[in-house]
Design a protein around this motif. Structure first.
Motif, PDB file in Angstrom:
ATOM      1  N   HIS A 394       0.851  -1.194   0.000  1.00 14.57           N
ATOM      2  CA  HIS A 394       0.000   0.000   0.000  1.00 14.57           C
ATOM      3  C   HIS A 394       0.891   1.250   0.000  1.00 14.57           C
ATOM      4  O   HIS A 394       1.704   1.443   0.910  1.00 14.57           O
ATOM      5  N   ILE A 395       0.710   2.078  -1.017  1.00 16.98           N
ATOM      6  CA  ILE A 395       1.477   3.317  -1.134  1.00 16.98           C
ATOM      7  C   ILE A 395       0.502   4.490  -1.140  1.00 16.98           C
ATOM      8  O   ILE A 395      -0.456   4.502  -1.923  1.00 16.98           O
ATOM      9  N   SER A 396       0.743   5.436  -0.259  1.00 19.71           N
ATOM     10  CA  SER A 396      -0.099   6.637  -0.186  1.00 19.71           C
ATOM     11  C   SER A 396       0.746   7.852  -0.546  1.00 19.71           C
ATOM     12  O   SER A 396       1.859   8.026  -0.027  1.00 19.71           O
ATOM     13  N   ILE A 397       0.208   8.686  -1.433  1.00 21.92           N
ATOM     14  CA  ILE A 397       0.862   9.937  -1.817  1.00 21.92           C
ATOM     15  C   ILE A 397      -0.112  11.058  -1.490  1.00 21.92           C
ATOM     16  O   ILE A 397      -1.200  11.131  -2.072  1.00 21.92           O
ATOM     17  N   PHE A 398       0.267  11.939  -0.562  1.00 17.94           N
ATOM     18  CA  PHE A 398      -0.656  12.990  -0.142  1.00 17.94           C
ATOM     19  C   PHE A 398       0.124  14.228   0.296  1.00 17.94           C
ATOM     20  O   PHE A 398       1.328  14.162   0.572  1.00 17.94           O
ATOM     21  N   THR A 399      -0.570  15.355   0.320  1.00 15.45           N
ATOM     22  CA  THR A 399       0.037  16.607   0.747  1.00 15.45           C
ATOM     23  C   THR A 399      -0.255  16.842   2.220  1.00 15.45           C
ATOM     24  O   THR A 399      -1.339  16.516   2.720  1.00 15.45           O
ATOM     25  N   GLU A 400       0.720  17.427   2.878  1.00 16.27           N
ATOM     26  CA  GLU A 400       0.596  17.721   4.307  1.00 16.27           C
ATOM     27  C   GLU A 400       1.314  19.046   4.558  1.00 16.27           C
ATOM     28  O   GLU A 400       2.533  19.088   4.699  1.00 16.27           O
ATOM     29  N   ASP A 402       3.240  22.105   3.747  1.00 19.31           N
ATOM     30  CA  ASP A 402       4.170  22.445   2.670  1.00 19.31           C
ATOM     31  C   ASP A 402       4.991  21.244   2.221  1.00 19.31           C
ATOM     32  O   ASP A 402       6.098  21.404   1.682  1.00 19.31           O
ATOM     33  N   TYR A 403       4.456  20.042   2.428  1.00 17.00           N
ATOM     34  CA  TYR A 403       5.158  18.823   2.042  1.00 17.00           C
ATOM     35  C   TYR A 403       4.244  17.932   1.225  1.00 17.00           C
ATOM     36  O   TYR A 403       3.021  17.974   1.355  1.00 17.00           O
ATOM     37  N   ILE A 404       4.869  17.113   0.388  1.00 17.87           N
ATOM     38  CA  ILE A 404       4.172  15.995  -0.217  1.00 17.87           C
ATOM     39  C   ILE A 404       4.784  14.732   0.374  1.00 17.87           C
ATOM     40  O   ILE A 404       6.013  14.593   0.449  1.00 17.87           O
ATOM     41  N   VAL A 405       3.936  13.830   0.838  1.00 17.61           N
ATOM     42  CA  VAL A 405       4.375  12.665   1.596  1.00 17.61           C
ATOM     43  C   VAL A 405       4.155  11.400   0.769  1.00 17.61           C
ATOM     44  O   VAL A 405       3.097  11.225   0.153  1.00 17.61           O
ATOM     45  N   VAL A 406       5.161  10.548   0.755  1.00 16.44           N
ATOM     46  CA  VAL A 406       5.046   9.219   0.149  1.00 16.44           C
ATOM     47  C   VAL A 406       5.210   8.202   1.274  1.00 16.44           C
ATOM     48  O   VAL A 406       6.271   8.135   1.911  1.00 16.44           O
ATOM     49  N   ARG A 407       4.142   7.435   1.538  1.00 19.63           N
ATOM     50  CA  ARG A 407       4.135   6.492   2.652  1.00 19.63           C
ATOM     51  C   ARG A 407       3.791   5.099   2.148  1.00 19.63           C
ATOM     52  O   ARG A 407       2.921   4.943   1.283  1.00 19.63           O
ATOM     53  N   ASN A 408       4.470   4.098   2.669  1.00 24.86           N
ATOM     54  CA  ASN A 408       4.135   2.709   2.327  1.00 24.86           C
ATOM     55  C   ASN A 408       4.182   1.838   3.579  1.00 24.86           C
ATOM     56  O   ASN A 408       4.908   2.147   4.545  1.00 24.86           O
ATOM     57  N   ASN A 409       3.396   0.747   3.553  1.00 20.30           N
ATOM     58  CA  ASN A 409       3.449  -0.206   4.653  1.00 20.30           C
ATOM     59  C   ASN A 409       4.726  -1.031   4.564  1.00 20.30           C
ATOM     60  O   ASN A 409       5.267  -1.257   3.478  1.00 20.30           O
ATOM     61  N   LEU A 410       5.257  -1.422   5.712  1.00 22.23           N
ATOM     62  CA  LEU A 410       6.512  -2.171   5.757  1.00 22.23           C
ATOM     63  C   LEU A 410       6.239  -3.673   5.834  1.00 22.23           C
ATOM     64  O   LEU A 410       5.570  -4.154   6.739  1.00 22.23           O
ATOM     65  N   GLN A 411       6.774  -4.381   4.846  1.00 23.56           N
ATOM     66  CA  GLN A 411       6.780  -5.843   4.853  1.00 23.56           C
ATOM     67  C   GLN A 411       8.068  -6.269   4.159  1.00 23.56           C
ATOM     68  O   GLN A 411       8.059  -6.700   3.005  1.00 23.56           O
ATOM     69  N   PRO A 412       9.188  -6.117   4.865  1.00 24.79           N
ATOM     70  CA  PRO A 412      10.510  -6.267   4.256  1.00 24.79           C
ATOM     71  C   PRO A 412      10.739  -7.652   3.665  1.00 24.79           C
ATOM     72  O   PRO A 412      10.266  -8.660   4.178  1.00 24.79           O
ATOM     73  N   LYS A 413      11.496  -7.643   2.581  1.00 16.75           N
ATOM     74  CA  LYS A 413      11.916  -8.911   1.974  1.00 16.75           C
ATOM     75  C   LYS A 413      12.959  -9.571   2.879  1.00 16.75           C
ATOM     76  O   LYS A 413      13.919  -8.932   3.311  1.00 16.75           O
ATOM     77  N   THR A 414      12.766 -10.839   3.133  1.00 17.19           N
ATOM     78  CA  THR A 414      13.709 -11.547   4.016  1.00 17.19           C
ATOM     79  C   THR A 414      15.057 -11.762   3.355  1.00 17.19           C
ATOM     80  O   THR A 414      16.078 -11.862   4.027  1.00 17.19           O
ATOM     81  N   SER A 415      15.072 -11.792   2.021  1.00 13.98           N
ATOM     82  CA  SER A 415      16.321 -12.051   1.304  1.00 13.98           C
ATOM     83  C   SER A 415      17.035 -10.782   0.879  1.00 13.98           C
ATOM     84  O   SER A 415      18.100 -10.841   0.274  1.00 13.98           O
TER      85      SER A 415
END
Length: 455
Positions: A394-400, A402-415
């Protein structure tokens, strides 16, 4: 019809000066006031056309009048040996006007200036007019009231007294330095009316102090105070000396500040371009490598239609980057369109495996971001996280603010190996180099987000 160039304006005023001198000579009239008006008008017009501010206009008008007096007086002595007396004054006025005009033009070109758009200089026209009127009034008072008092002998004596008093010279220089510092520090002195009023008060106070120091021969002391006539002589010369010192300091300060500003801006542009090239070198190979892998997968799966569509979209992306290759900052709505094309390509490789949600304030869409910065953040999210249908990214791109924020959920690759964060470091350098403001990185156990300043 094209407006006349500054060179043409100078020639026109030079001829006008000569004609005024000849006409006033025929009519047995004094030409001093008319010539002063013409000289002031020429300098003001050239300064405004070259986009100079009020301070430089005031300084150059004062300098032009003083320079005109000096060149006109001593130039006439030199030209008297070659030119008949009836035409001497006219030729001297012509030559003096040409020297002053092109001298000012050379000065304005060397220090640069803003555009001569009327929206810039029209608000300052009233104080400029007031300043010019005051200069003319001073010239009238000088001619009508002090003309007889300020004889050549009296002026020479006053100058010798001034140059012979070290305290008076120090006062003139130091007070002008202090006034220039105050002028830069206090906003009310930088306003048009404040500037004119402050300059008048500064000149009168410093000239009065200098005259008293010279008249009483301070700090050495004297038993005989000066007479009233002597005070007027010294005070008048002190005013001229103060204006000369002030003009010289303003011009030196302005040239120094302008040069520093130009060098700083050039250095920032070079740094930003260098950092942008680094960013492109980091982005382009990774992006192309990933894209070719995706295309190769489509070909292996014999999805020719999808592969063809993928190539078309890939070409559109590179067309965008090539069109903006000389611009390290792009409008946000263009970058968002680029992201839409980019995620379309990712959808081919990861169908139903990720979601991109955007919530952008309409006013923010016309602001600027570093080119490809959003794409790098999205690419990093795919690079370091599991992307599966059962574990969608899930990737969210939104303004906050004077910023634009790019946020994603963390599910790191084990390898996956430890990230070098080269992309984030380059984006950070881009923003620091361009606007002096860094990006903000926030990370928890469940989310990772980057805030990019909107420019």
């Amino acid at each position: 019809m094209k407006s006349p160039t500054c060179s043409s304006i100078i020639h026109i005023f030079a001829v006008t000066h000569a004609v005024i001198v000849l006409l006033c000579g025929l009519l047995n009239m004094s030409d001093e006031l008319i010539l002063t008006v013409a000289t002031v008008s020429m300098i003001a017009i050239i300064a405004i056309r070259k986009g100079q501010g009020l301070g430089i206009i005031a300084a150059s008008v004062i300098a032009g009048n003083i320079l005109g007096f000096i060149i006109g007086t001593y130039g006439a002595v030199l030209l008297a040996n070659f030119i008949p007396t009836p035409a001497l004054h006219a030729v001297t006025s012509f030559v003096t006007t040409e020297i002053i005009g092109f001298g000012m033009l050379l000065l304005y070109k060397s220090i640069g200036g803003r555009s001569s758009n009327t929206t810039i200089w029209m608000p300052h026209m009233l104080p400029i007019v007031i300043m010019l009127v005051l200069l003319l009034l001073i010239r009238i008072v000088y001619t009508k009231v002090f003309g007889e008092i300020l004889s050549e002998e009296a002026v020479n004596t006053s100058i010798k007294l001034l140059l012979g008093n070290s305290l008076a010279i120090i006062i003139l220089i130091c007070c002008n330095i202090i006034y220039l510092i105050a002028n830069n520090r206090y906003s009310w002195l930088s306003s048009p009316f404040g500037y004119v009023a402050g300059l008048i008060m500064e000149t009168v106070i410093i000239a009065l102090s200098t005259a008293l120091i010279i008249g009483y021969n301070l700090p050495f002391g004297t038993d005989t105070p000066f007479s009233e006539i002597t005070f007027v002589q010294i005070f008048s010369v002190a005013i001229i000396a103060n204006l000369i010192i002030y003009v010289v300091m303003v011009l030196i300060s302005y040239v120094y500040q302008t040069r520093n500003r130009i060098e700083t801006e050039q250095e920032k542009r070079r740094l930003a371009q260098f950092q942008y090239n680094i960013l492109k070198q980091q982005v382009d190979p990774h992006f192309l490598f990933n894209s070719l892998n995706i295309l190769n997968g489509l070909i292996e799966e014999q999805k020719s239609a999808e592969a063809s569509e993928y190539v078309r979209k890939l070409a559109a992306l590179y067309r965008y980057m090539l069109q903006n290759e000389n611009e390290h900052l792009v409008v946000l709505h263009e970058e968002l369109d680029f992201i839409d094309k980019y995620t379309d390509l990712l959808e081919v490789r990861f169908p139903a495996c990720f979601v991109v949600e955007k919530s952008i304030d309409s006013a923010a869409k016309n602001r600027y971001v570093v080119q490809c910065s959003l794409q790098v953040l999205i690419e990093n999210a795919f690079k370091h996280n599991i992307v599966r249908a059962e574990q969608p990214l899930h990737i969210s791109i939104f303004t906050e603010g004077d910023y634009i924020v790019v946020r994603n959920n963390l599910q790191p690759k084990t390898s996956s190996t430890d990230s070098t964060k080269v992309g984030l470091k380059n984006i950070s350098k881009q923003y620091v180099g361009a606007i002096g403001q860094d990006i903000i990185i926030n990370s928890t156990d469940t989310i990772f987000e980057v805030k990019l300043p909107l420019i």
